[in-house]
Structures are given as structure tokens and as C-alpha cells.
Design an enzyme around this catalytic site. Structure first.
Site, short mmCIF file in Angstrom:
data_model
loop_
_atom_site.label_atom_id
_atom_site.label_comp_id
_atom_site.label_asym_id
_atom_site.label_seq_id
_atom_site.Cartn_x
_atom_site.Cartn_y
_atom_site.Cartn_z
CG ASP A 21 -2.03 1.00 1.13
OD1 ASP A 21 -2.33 1.46 0.01
OD2 ASP A 21 -2.61 1.35 2.17
CG HIS A 38 0.33 1.79 -9.26
ND1 HIS A 38 0.02 1.26 -8.02
CD2 HIS A 38 -0.73 2.57 -9.61
CE1 HIS A 38 -1.17 1.71 -7.64
NE2 HIS A 38 -1.64 2.50 -8.59
CG LEU A 132 9.69 -17.33 -2.36
CD1 LEU A 132 9.30 -17.31 -0.89
CD2 LEU A 132 10.20 -15.96 -2.81
#
Length: 247
Positions: A21, A38, A132
Site C-alpha cells: 500500500d 505503481h 520460494l
């Protein structure tokens, strides 16, 4: 790898989820349009993945685009979709080289055919990797996940494949998006807000929550380290008393 970015601690979280955020506010502070933030946030994604790999975190789930984000300005949504395609094109081979398994969780049916194809190819390329697990939550909502699981389970009951007495937390979990993954240990939210915004509602039942004022584009391995250090200092009781946990 610099030693200050590595934690030698037996209580490392297995599954970290992050609500990314603050991109728009970060851009506004710099006199830029929201989409600039972004694009800048992609570097923070790379930093978080790098940290997770270095510190043997098994699963990293990033909240990239919520089911509510469709209500944002049309141009911002368009840029987010194009950015998603660009990142998939430019980063998947690097992820594959580092043995990362990439998955997209959420309702991808609303995405255009080109993006769906890129997602499918990326998931297929990395499917057998053993490092991962990187989940990208896109067009995802926690309520949607729960409702979708309930509908699927009800259909199984109607078809006679299961009966009501079979239904349990374990069975319900098996119908959710992240059914093969450990529950979230640590949720990090950047940008100063202190809410979970319809993210992984089922999977966050016993997660530790960590909120930071740092905007997502400024999220670095050092900030990730602070969050994990804070997590490692907490006592997780899971309904027990502190004395029981220590005994």
C-alpha cells in the site's frame, strides 16, 4: 549477501503476506501521478522476493490487485494491467533461475486473454521449482475466496461426493485458493493504514500483524528485516497461556 539482511532465528515465519500500500501517496508526495508510484513499486517487489529467498522464507504472498480495485480510475487500472504483463514478461525467467515457484491466486477470468496466457505460461514454467513459493493475489478478495470455497463444497454435497458430517475446518481449507500452503504467520501492511482490506481472511486467523508507515515504493530489505525481527520477538500462543507455551 550482506549479513545485516540475514536473520539467524529459529522462529522465522514460514509464510509472509504483504499488502503493498501507498504507491499513489508516494507518487503524490513527489508531484507525480499515481501510476508513477505503481511502476516504482516494482523495485520493492524485487527487494521483498530477494529478502525472502535469502532468509529461507517458504511462502511470500503479495496483494497486487484486489477485487475492489476495479473501481479505481480506468486509466490507473489499465496501467496496472499493463504493468502486470510487463513484469511477467521481464521477471519470470529470473524467478525460474532462482527456483521460485510463481502462482497467481484470485479470479483471473476477468483479465484479458493475453494476461491470462502470460500467467499460465509463468505458472507452468516454474511449477516444479522447489524454492520460494511466490503468490501474487490478483483480482483477489478474502470474501470471494471463502464464498467460492463454500460453493464448491456445496456442489460436492449435492453430487453426493461428501456429506455434511464430512465438513470440517480442514476440509473447508482444502477448497480455498492457498489450500496447499501453510497459514500466514506474518502479515505486513505498508503505507500507514491499519486494516487487512479483505485479504486472506481465512488464512490470517492466527497471523501476527505488522503495520509500517513506509510507502510501498520505499519498502526495502531493511524494512522487511525490521518486520521479521519484530515478529521473531513475539510470543505466539494460539489460544494457550504464556506459561503453557514456555513449559
Amino acid at each position: 549477501m550482506e549479513m545485516e539482511n540475514h536473520i539467524v532465528d529459529p522462529i522465522m515465519p514460514k509464510h509472509v503476506a504483504i499488502i503493498m500500500d501507498g504507491n499513489g501517496r508516494w507518487a503524490k508526495q513527489k508531484g507525480k501521478i499515481r501510476t508513477f508510484g505503481h511502476k516504482a513499486g516494482v523495485d520493492a517487489v524485487k527487494a521483498s522476493v530477494s529478502f525472502a529467498i535469502k532468509n529461507d522464507i517458504a511462502v511470500l504472498t503479495l496483494f497486487a490487485f484486489s477485487s475492489e480495485n476495479w473501481n479505481r480510475p480506468v486509466e490507473e487500472v489499465r496501467v496496472l494491467m499493463e504493468l502486470f504483463k510487463l513484469v511477467l514478461s521481464s521477471e519470470v525467467k529470473k524467478l525460474h533461475k532462482n527456483k521460485v515457484r510463481l502462482r497467481v491466486i484470485g479470479d483471473i477470468s476477468r483479465f484479458d486473454a493475453k494476461l491470462v496466457d502470460k500467467i499460465s505460461k509463468a505458472e507452468t514454467m516454474t511449477a516444479n521449482n522447489t524454492g520460494l513459493t511466490l503468490n501474487i493475489a490478483a483480482n483477489y478478495g478474502g470474501k470471494w475466496d471463502i464464498v467460492n470455497a463454500a460453493k464448491t463444497m456445496c456442489a460436492q454435497v449435492q453430487d453426493g461426493k461428501i456429506v455434511l458430517d464430512d465438513i470440517s475446518e480442514t476440509l473447508f481449507h482444502s477448497y480455498t485458493c492457498a489450500n496447499d500452503l501453510p497459514e500466514v504467520d506474518l502479515l505486513i501492511r505498508t503505507g500507514g493504514e491499519q486494516r487487512i482490506s479483505n485479504f486472506l481472511l481465512w488464512q490470517l486467523a492466527y497471523a501476527e500483524l505488522y503495520f509500517t508507515d513506509v510507502y510501498w515504493p520505499d519498502f526495502s530489505e531493511e524494512v522487511f528485516l525490521q518486520a521479521v525481527t519484530n515478529f521473531s520477538e513475539r510470543q505466539r500462543r494460539f489460544g494457550l497461556t504464556g506459561e503453557q507455551v514456555c513449559s
